[in-house]
Design a protein around this motif. Structure first.
Motif, PDB file in Angstrom:
ATOM      1  N   HIS A  43      24.334   8.393  17.872  1.00  0.00           N
ATOM      2  CA  HIS A  43      25.181   7.966  18.993  1.00  0.00           C
ATOM      3  C   HIS A  43      24.340   7.746  20.250  1.00  0.00           C
ATOM      4  O   HIS A  43      24.544   6.766  20.977  1.00  0.00           O
ATOM      5  N   ALA A  91      30.953  15.597  22.104  1.00  0.00           N
ATOM      6  CA  ALA A  91      31.696  16.422  21.148  1.00  0.00           C
ATOM      7  C   ALA A  91      30.755  17.030  20.106  1.00  0.00           C
ATOM      8  O   ALA A  91      30.864  18.222  19.783  1.00  0.00           O
ATOM      9  N   LEU A  92      29.837  16.240  19.602  1.00  0.00           N
ATOM     10  CA  LEU A  92      28.891  16.741  18.608  1.00  0.00           C
ATOM     11  C   LEU A  92      27.943  17.782  19.217  1.00  0.00           C
ATOM     12  O   LEU A  92      27.672  18.810  18.598  1.00  0.00           O
ATOM     13  N   GLU A 105      30.882   9.933  24.625  1.00  0.00           N
ATOM     14  CA  GLU A 105      31.971  10.882  24.334  1.00  0.00           C
ATOM     15  C   GLU A 105      31.797  11.511  22.958  1.00  0.00           C
ATOM     16  O   GLU A 105      31.990  12.715  22.790  1.00  0.00           O
ATOM     17  N   GLN A 106      31.435  10.709  21.978  1.00  0.00           N
ATOM     18  CA  GLN A 106      31.182  11.241  20.641  1.00  0.00           C
ATOM     19  C   GLN A 106      29.996  12.197  20.650  1.00  0.00           C
ATOM     20  O   GLN A 106      30.028  13.252  20.014  1.00  0.00           O
ATOM     21  N   GLU A 156      31.851   5.254  24.876  1.00  0.00           N
ATOM     22  CA  GLU A 156      32.408   5.816  23.643  1.00  0.00           C
ATOM     23  C   GLU A 156      31.357   6.618  22.882  1.00  0.00           C
ATOM     24  O   GLU A 156      31.642   7.700  22.364  1.00  0.00           O
ATOM     25  N   HIS A 157      30.138   6.093  22.819  1.00  0.00           N
ATOM     26  CA  HIS A 157      29.047   6.816  22.156  1.00  0.00           C
ATOM     27  C   HIS A 157      28.763   8.134  22.888  1.00  0.00           C
ATOM     28  O   HIS A 157      28.519   9.158  22.246  1.00  0.00           O
ATOM     29  N   ASP A 168      25.585  16.618  11.498  1.00  0.00           N
ATOM     30  CA  ASP A 168      26.034  16.468  12.888  1.00  0.00           C
ATOM     31  C   ASP A 168      24.855  16.176  13.809  1.00  0.00           C
ATOM     32  O   ASP A 168      24.970  15.391  14.750  1.00  0.00           O
ATOM     33  N   ARG A 186      24.066  12.560  13.432  1.00  0.00           N
ATOM     34  CA  ARG A 186      25.102  11.747  14.093  1.00  0.00           C
ATOM     35  C   ARG A 186      24.936  11.786  15.617  1.00  0.00           C
ATOM     36  O   ARG A 186      25.104  10.765  16.294  1.00  0.00           O
TER      37      ARG A 186
END
Length: 84
Positions: A10, A76-77, A72-73, A69-70, A3, A6
Protein backbone atom coordinates in the motif's frame (compact mmCIF):
# COMPACT_ATOMS: atom_id res chain seq x y z
CA UNK A 1 0.59 -12.37 1.44
CA UNK A 2 1.24 -11.30 5.02
CA UNK A 3 -0.06 -8.12 6.66
CA UNK A 4 3.50 -6.79 6.65
CA UNK A 5 3.72 -7.34 2.89
CA UNK A 6 0.31 -5.73 2.33
CA UNK A 7 1.38 -2.73 4.43
CA UNK A 8 4.47 -2.28 2.28
CA UNK A 9 2.50 -2.71 -0.96
CA UNK A 10 0.00 0.00 0.00
CA UNK A 11 2.80 2.42 0.84
CA UNK A 12 4.78 1.54 -2.29
CA UNK A 13 1.67 2.20 -4.38
CA UNK A 14 1.58 5.80 -3.17
CA UNK A 15 5.05 6.37 -4.64
CA UNK A 16 3.57 5.89 -8.10
CA UNK A 17 0.95 8.62 -7.60
CA UNK A 18 1.24 12.41 -7.63
CA UNK A 19 1.02 13.33 -3.94
CA UNK A 20 1.77 16.51 -2.05
CA UNK A 21 5.43 17.07 -1.21
CA UNK A 22 5.07 16.93 2.60
CA UNK A 23 2.99 13.74 2.35
CA UNK A 24 5.49 12.25 -0.09
CA UNK A 25 8.37 12.61 2.36
CA UNK A 26 6.43 10.98 5.19
CA UNK A 27 5.12 8.21 2.95
CA UNK A 28 8.65 7.51 1.72
CA UNK A 29 9.90 7.17 5.29
CA UNK A 30 6.95 4.94 6.20
CA UNK A 31 7.57 2.79 3.12
CA UNK A 32 11.23 2.30 4.07
CA UNK A 33 10.31 1.27 7.62
CA UNK A 34 7.57 -1.04 6.30
CA UNK A 35 10.05 -2.66 3.92
CA UNK A 36 12.43 -3.30 6.82
CA UNK A 37 9.52 -4.56 8.93
CA UNK A 38 8.84 -7.39 6.46
CA UNK A 39 12.15 -9.08 7.31
CA UNK A 40 12.20 -8.25 11.02
CA UNK A 41 11.72 -10.67 13.89
CA UNK A 42 8.13 -10.74 15.17
CA UNK A 43 9.03 -8.85 18.36
CA UNK A 44 10.59 -6.07 16.30
CA UNK A 45 7.73 -5.96 13.79
CA UNK A 46 5.32 -4.44 16.32
CA UNK A 47 7.84 -1.74 17.19
CA UNK A 48 8.45 -0.83 13.54
CA UNK A 49 4.73 -0.93 12.76
CA UNK A 50 4.24 1.64 15.53
CA UNK A 51 6.79 3.88 13.79
CA UNK A 52 4.84 3.54 10.53
CA UNK A 53 1.66 4.43 12.45
CA UNK A 54 3.31 7.57 13.84
CA UNK A 55 4.50 8.66 10.41
CA UNK A 56 1.11 8.07 8.80
CA UNK A 57 -0.63 9.98 11.59
CA UNK A 58 1.18 13.08 10.30
CA UNK A 59 -0.35 12.69 6.81
CA UNK A 60 -3.63 14.60 6.69
CA UNK A 61 -4.12 14.25 2.97
CA UNK A 62 -1.99 13.30 0.02
CA UNK A 63 -3.85 15.45 -2.48
CA UNK A 64 -4.77 12.34 -4.44
CA UNK A 65 -7.85 10.24 -3.65
CA UNK A 66 -6.32 6.87 -4.61
CA UNK A 67 -3.24 7.58 -2.49
CA UNK A 68 -5.50 8.57 0.40
CA UNK A 69 -7.19 5.17 0.15
CA UNK A 70 -3.81 3.42 0.26
CA UNK A 71 -2.86 5.48 3.31
CA UNK A 72 -6.07 4.49 5.11
CA UNK A 73 -5.43 0.82 4.39
CA UNK A 74 -1.83 1.18 5.51
CA UNK A 75 -2.93 2.86 8.75
CA UNK A 76 -5.25 -0.05 9.54
CA UNK A 77 -2.56 -2.63 8.80
CA UNK A 78 0.10 -0.75 10.77
CA UNK A 79 -2.26 -0.49 13.73
CA UNK A 80 -3.01 -4.21 13.64
CA UNK A 81 0.69 -5.09 13.39
CA UNK A 82 1.63 -2.70 16.19
CA UNK A 83 -0.91 -4.38 18.47
CA UNK A 84 0.51 -7.88 17.91
Amino acid sequence: MSDADRLYEHLAATAELPVERSASRLLGEAEAVADDLREADPDVQAERAAVVEQLLAKVDTTGHSEADEHVEQARALASALADE
